[in-house]
Motif scaffolding. Structure first.
Motif, PDB file in Angstrom:
ATOM      1  N   ALA A  35       4.659  -5.924  -9.594  1.00  0.00           N
ATOM      2  CA  ALA A  35       3.727  -5.735  -8.479  1.00  0.00           C
ATOM      3  C   ALA A  35       4.390  -6.068  -7.149  1.00  0.00           C
ATOM      4  N   VAL A  36       5.280  -7.075  -7.125  1.00  0.00           N
ATOM      5  CA  VAL A  36       5.987  -7.412  -5.891  1.00  0.00           C
ATOM      6  C   VAL A  36       6.846  -6.233  -5.443  1.00  0.00           C
ATOM      7  N   GLU A  76       6.229  -3.296  -5.588  1.00  0.00           N
ATOM      8  CA  GLU A  76       5.401  -2.214  -5.056  1.00  0.00           C
ATOM      9  C   GLU A  76       4.859  -2.518  -3.658  1.00  0.00           C
ATOM     10  N   LEU A  77       5.270  -3.635  -3.073  1.00  0.00           N
ATOM     11  CA  LEU A  77       4.718  -4.050  -1.781  1.00  0.00           C
ATOM     12  C   LEU A  77       5.367  -3.346  -0.595  1.00  0.00           C
ATOM     13  N   TYR A 131      -0.174 -12.767 -11.085  1.00  0.00           N
ATOM     14  CA  TYR A 131      -0.355 -11.374 -10.636  1.00  0.00           C
ATOM     15  C   TYR A 131      -1.410 -11.300  -9.534  1.00  0.00           C
ATOM     16  N   VAL A 158      -0.073 -12.300  -6.236  1.00  0.00           N
ATOM     17  CA  VAL A 158       0.693 -11.207  -5.623  1.00  0.00           C
ATOM     18  C   VAL A 158      -0.249 -10.192  -4.973  1.00  0.00           C
ATOM     19  N   GLN A 159      -1.389  -9.937  -5.604  1.00  0.00           N
ATOM     20  CA  GLN A 159      -2.355  -9.006  -5.011  1.00  0.00           C
ATOM     21  C   GLN A 159      -2.930  -9.566  -3.716  1.00  0.00           C
ATOM     22  N   ARG A 200      -0.362  -8.894  -1.193  1.00  0.00           N
ATOM     23  CA  ARG A 200      -0.376  -7.468  -0.830  1.00  0.00           C
ATOM     24  C   ARG A 200      -1.418  -7.198   0.246  1.00  0.00           C
ATOM     25  N   ARG A 201      -2.623  -7.735   0.061  1.00  0.00           N
ATOM     26  CA  ARG A 201      -3.688  -7.541   1.047  1.00  0.00           C
ATOM     27  C   ARG A 201      -3.328  -8.211   2.372  1.00  0.00           C
ATOM     28  N   ALA A 230      -0.699  -6.350   4.507  1.00  0.00           N
ATOM     29  CA  ALA A 230      -0.917  -4.912   4.672  1.00  0.00           C
ATOM     30  C   ALA A 230      -0.734  -4.431   6.103  1.00  0.00           C
ATOM     31  N   HIS A 250      -5.604  -4.027  -8.354  1.00  0.00           N
ATOM     32  CA  HIS A 250      -5.520  -4.395  -6.939  1.00  0.00           C
ATOM     33  C   HIS A 250      -6.697  -5.274  -6.514  1.00  0.00           C
ATOM     34  N   ARG A 280      -1.434  -3.643 -14.938  1.00  0.00           N
ATOM     35  CA  ARG A 280      -2.356  -4.051 -13.874  1.00  0.00           C
ATOM     36  C   ARG A 280      -3.177  -5.291 -14.257  1.00  0.00           C
TER      37      ARG A 280
END
Length: 745
Positions: free
Chosen positions: A61-62, A64-65, A121, A124-125, A128-129, A132, A175, A217
C-alpha cells in the motif's frame, strides 16, 4: 435561500482539510494530538521495517502512495507490528484493540505501528488520506475501529455487479478501512438455485481473483451459499454442502456464510439449521483451522417476522455453536438499528447480532437511485454488534456514497456526523464536480412509497420554500418565492449538465445517466412553471382561438411547453433503451420539488382557466396483504407492471390483492409469478365489470414445473373497472411475488 445553501456548501466542501491535514482522514480517527504545523510532503521516502514485513500488504500500500521509495532518502517511514524491532520504542502507545494502530508524523519522518497486520495497513491508509494534498501535519494518532466486522454484502435481487465493479469495490473498502465483503448475489445460480454444482472454470477464476484482491486490501472475502430453497435434510445434502465449501476453500477463500433467508417450509426449521451449521463448523471450519467464524443469515432475520417467544430464534440461540455469527436486519426488513432493538435480538440469539443493513439497496424501488446520506442508526450500539454490513444497490459506483458513510459510522460511532460524512463521500467519489453531485444527490434521497414503508427526507434545503409556496392563496403569487424556486430549478439543470459531461468517473456517470436526463427535464419543467407563475399577460382558453404561433411568450405557449415536458418525462421513464437492467423507471425530486412545481402549475392553470397538468397515475392497489399494499405500479404504454416484493409473502386465507383503475379499461392479457409451482388452484381471479358485477376468470399454469400463472382466453377484450386476486385455499399461503403484469388497450 437556495443560492445561499449552495454557496455555504461550496465553501464548506472546499475548505475541509485546509485547516488541518488530519481533517482529510476518513474514517475519523479515534484520538489525534496535533501541533497545527504543516510541512511539504517529501518526494522521496526511505522505508524501514523488519524482515517479517517484507511481503506485507501494508508495504504494498505504501508503494501505491505516489512517492519515490529509495534507501537514500532522508525522510524515513518506519513500519511495523507490535513485536517487531522496528517499532519497539512505540509499541506501548499502540491501542490494545484489534486492527488498531499508532502513528506519529513529523518533518524528520513517520512511524506507523499496528496492533496487527491489518492495523498497520490502516495506518498506511490514514497516511494516504493525510498526504493527498501534498502536505503533512505534525501530529500523533491512536486509532482503532468500534465494530469488529465492517463492510458490504452483495445480497440484492437483480443484476449482480460485474467483475470489474467488484474489484473496484474491494479497493474502495481497503481505502476506507472496511474489512468485510460478502459475496451473496441472489441471481448467481451457483450461490442459490444450483448451490450443489461447482462453478464453471471462468467464474471460479474470477472468484479466486477477487479473493486475492481482497487479501491485498485487508478485506475478508466471504463466499455465501444459499441451500435453503431445496435442501434435503439428509446426509447426502450435508456432504454436498461441505463439498461445495471445500471447492471454494480450494480457491483460497477462508471466510464463509450460509443463508436461509426468504424461504419457507422444511428449509426454515431453526433446529435443523443450527444442527447443519454446527456440523459444518466441526467437520469443515475446525478441520482447517484457518477459517473465519461461520456467518448465518437466518429465516427470521427481522423482528417483524418474529415474536417475543420465537421458537426459531430460541433454537438458534440455544443450539448454535459459540462463535457462529447470526445476521439481523433490525425491527423490519428495511430499518435503522437502535439500542433497544439490539438488546432484543441479542437476548434471543445469545450472542451479539451481526447487522445486515438494507440501505442503500433499491431492489424494491428500482425507479429510484439512492444517493442521500446515511442516518438514523444509533450512535450507542457499538458494543452490541459483532458486525455491520450494508446491502448496496446494483449500481456499485453510486453505492459508494452510502458505503463511505458506513465506513465512517462503524469505525468511530460516537463521532459520526452524517451530514459531514455525506459531503466527504461526494468529494471522494467525484472531486472535480462535487458541488454538482451534491446538488443532484439531494434530489435522490427518498425512496417514494414502497412495500417496506421505509422513507428518507429529501432536498432539506427546500423545506422553508415549500412552506411558502403552500401558504400562497389561489389567485396570488409570491414572486420572491417563485424566483427562488426558479433558481433552484436552474441549479438542478446546471448540475445535471455538468455531470453528463463529466469524464473523471465514467463508472458513476454511466449509472446516473437515466436520472440525469430526467433531472434536466424536471429542471426545464420547473423553469417553465415559474415563468408561467410570473406571467402577467393572462390569456384564457377562449383567447386561444386567436393565438399567434409566432408569439412564444404567452401563457398559452408556456402551458403547451409544460405539457410537452411532462410528456418527455413520461417517455424518458418508459424508454427501455435508456434504462439499466431491471430498472423500472426514473424518478427523482418526488418528495418536495415535483410536488411544489405541480401545485404551483395547478394553481396558475386555474387562474388562467386551463386544465391542470399532472402526472398520470391510472391504477392504485388495495390489499389486506400488508406486504403488497404499497408496491409501486409502472405503466409502459399498454403494459402495467407491479414492482416485485423480494421476501416471502404471507398471504392470509381470504385476503385479497386488488388493482383499481381510475376509469374502465380493457384487458388484453395478464400473467404473474408467485414463485411456487402449481399454486394457481389456491387463488381466484375476479374482474369488476362496468355494470358493477364480478366475473371470475380462470387461471392456470402452462407446465407443472413453471410457476408463472396465466389467465384463460375469456380475459382478453374484457372491459373492467378493477380486478382482484383472492386466496381461496382456506389456509394461509406462503409464496413470493416475483412479477405481476397486465396489458390493456
Amino acid at each position: 435561500m437556495k443560492k445561499r445553501f449552495l454557496t455555504f456548501s461550496l465553501f464548506s466542501l472546499l475548505t475541509m482539510g485546509v485547516m488541518a491535514q488530519v481533517a482529510n482522514v476518513s474514517p475519523i480517527p479515534q484520538s489525534v494530538t496535533t501541533t497545527g504545523t504543516f510541512f511539504e510532503a517529501p518526494k522521496q521516502w526511505r522505508i524501514t521495517s523488519d524482515r517479517a514485513r517484507t511481503s506485507s500488504y501494508a508495504l504494498t500500500a505504501v508503494s501505491e502512495l505516489g512517492v519515490e521509495l529509495t534507501p537514500r532518502a532522508k525522510f524515513r517511514v518506519t513500519l511495523g507490528v507490535v513485536g517487531d524491532k522496528s517499532v519497539s520504542k512505540v509499541q506501548k502507545l499502540v491501542p490494545e484493540k484489534a486492527e488498531g494502530y499508532y502513528m506519529a508524523v513529523g518533518p524528520k519522518g513517520i512511524v506507523i505501528a499496528g496492533r496487527d497486520e491489518r492495523g498497520l495497513y490502516y495506518g498506511v491508509q490514514t497516511l494516504r488520506r493525510m498526504a493527498a494534498k501534498g502536505k503533512l501535519e505534525t501530529c500523533t494518532l491512536q486509532d482503532w475501529p468500534d465494530v469488529p466486522f465492517r463492510g458490504a454484502i452483495e445480497g440484492f435481487y437483480g443484476q449482480p455487479w460485474s467483475h470489474e465493479h467488484r474489484l473496484r469495490q474491494l479497493d474502495f473498502y481497503g481505502h476506507n478501512k472496511m474489512n468485510v465483503y460478502i459475496y451473496g448475489p441472489k441471481d448467481d445460480p451457483y450461490h442459490r438455485d444450483h448451490w450443489r454444482d461447482p462453478y464453471p472454470t471462468r467464474e471460479a477464476q474470477q472468484l479466486q481473483e477477487l479473493n486475492e484482491r481482497a487479501k491485498l486490501r485487508g478485506v475478508n472475502f466471504y463466499w455465501a451459499i444459499h441451500p435453503g430453497v431445496d435442501i434435503k435434510w439428509n446426509d447426502e445434502d450435508r456432504q454436498n454442502l461441505v463439498q461445495k465449501l471445500e471447492r471454494m476453500y480450494g480457491l483460497g477463500i477462508r471466510s464463509f456464510a450460509v443463508f436461509f433467508d426468504d424461504i419457507w417450509g422444511e428449509g426454515a426449521k431453526g433446529e435443523k439449521q443450527a444442527a447443519l451449521l454446527n456440523y459444518v463448523d466441526s467437520v469443515f471450519v475446525k478441520k482447517h483451522g484457518d477459517i473465519a467464524p461461520l456467518l448465518l443469515c437466518p429465516t427470521e432475520y427481522n423482528r417483524a417476522w418474529s415474536r417475543n417467544d420465537s421458537p426459531y430464534l430460541a433454537a438458534l440461540g440455544n443450539g448454535l455453536n459459540k462463535g457462529i455469527e447470526v445476521m439481523w436486519t433490525g425491527n423490519s426488513v428495511v430499518h435503522t438499528i437502535d439500542k433497544e432493538g439490539m438488546e432484543w435480538i441479542n437476548q434471543r440469539i445469545k450472542r451479539k447480532g451481526y447487522i445486515w443493513f438494507n440501505f442503500p439497496v433499491n431492489d424494491f424501488v428500482r425507479d429510484h437511485i439512492l444517493l442521500g446520506p446515511t442516518y438514523g442508526n444509533g450512535l450507542d450500539i457499538a458494543d452490541d454488534l459483532s458486525g455491520f454490513v450494508s446491502n448496496p444497490m446494483q449500481y456499485a459506483e453510486s453505492s459508494k456514497i452510502a458505503l463511505f458513510s458506513i465506513a465512517d459510522y462503524t469505525w468511530n460511532m460516537k463521532h459520526y456526523d452524517w451530514k459531514a460524512s455525506w459531503r466527504r463521500a461526494i468529494i471522494d467519489l467525484l472531486p472535480s464536480d462535487s458541488i454538482a453531485l451534491l446538488t443532484f444527490a439531494s434530489y435522490n434521497e427518498d425512496l417514494g412509497p414502497n412495500g417496506h414503508g421505509f422513507r428518507r427526507d429529501e432536498s432539506r434545503q427546500l423545506e422553508a420554500l415549500e412552506k411558502r409556496i403552500k401558504a400562497v392563496a389561489d389567485g396570488e403569487v409570491d414572486r420572491e418565492a417563485v424566483q427562488e424556486l426558479s433558481q433552484t430549478c436552474f441549479e438542478l439543470g446546471t448540475a445535471c449538465d455538468l455531470l453528463l459531461n463529466n469524464t473523471e468517473n465514467p463508472w458513476l456517470i454511466n449509472e446516473l445517466r437515466p436520472w440525469l436526463v430526467q433531472g434536466k427535464l424536471i429542471a426545464q419543467y420547473g423553469g417553465v412553471v415559474c415563468k408561467a407563475a410570473r406571467y402577467v399577460n393572462q390569456i384564457t382558453a377562449v383567447d386561444a382561438a386567436t393565438y399567434n404561433p409566432d408569439d412564444l411568450y404567452t401563457f398559452y405557449s408556456l402551458y403547451r411547453q409544460a405539457q410537452s415536458l411532462r410528456k418527455q418525462m413520461y417517455e424518458n421513464e418508459v424508454d427501455k433503451h435508456q434504462l439499466h437492467t431491471y430498472q423500472t423507471g426514473t424518478k427523482l425530486a418526488t418528495l418536495r420539488l415535483m410536488p411544489m412545481l405541480d401545485r404551483l402549475m395547478s394553481r396558475v392553470c386555474r387562474n388562467h382557466g386551463y386544465e391542470p397538468i399532472s402526472a398520470y397515475a391510472p391504477f392504485t392497489i388495495e390489499s389486506n396483504v400488508g406486504q403488497l399494499r404499497q408496491l409501486p405500479i409502472s405503466l409502459y404504454g399498454g403494459e402495467a407492471k407491479i414492482t416485485p416484493s423480494n421476501e416471502v409473502i404471507k398471504w392470509p386465507a381470504g385476503a385479497q390483492f386488488t388493482i383499481v383503475g381510475d376509469r374502465p379499461f380493457t384487458l388484453t392479457g395478464m400473467d404473474f409469478n408467485l414463485g411456487v409451482n402449481e399454486i394457481a388452484g389456491k387463488f381466484r381471479l375476479d374482474c369488476l365489470l362496468e355494470d358493477g358485477t364480478w366475473k371470475t376468470v380462470s387461471i392456470l399454469h402452462y407446465k407443472p414445473t413453471d410457476p408463472v400463472i396465466h389467465t384463460g382466453n375469456e380475459l382478453s377484450g374484457l372491459t373492467v373497472k378493477a380486478f382482484r386476486l383472492t386466496n381461496i385455499s382456506g389456509a394461509d399461503v406462503e409464496c413470493y411475488f416475483r412479477h405481476f403484469k397486465f396489458n390493456k388497450q
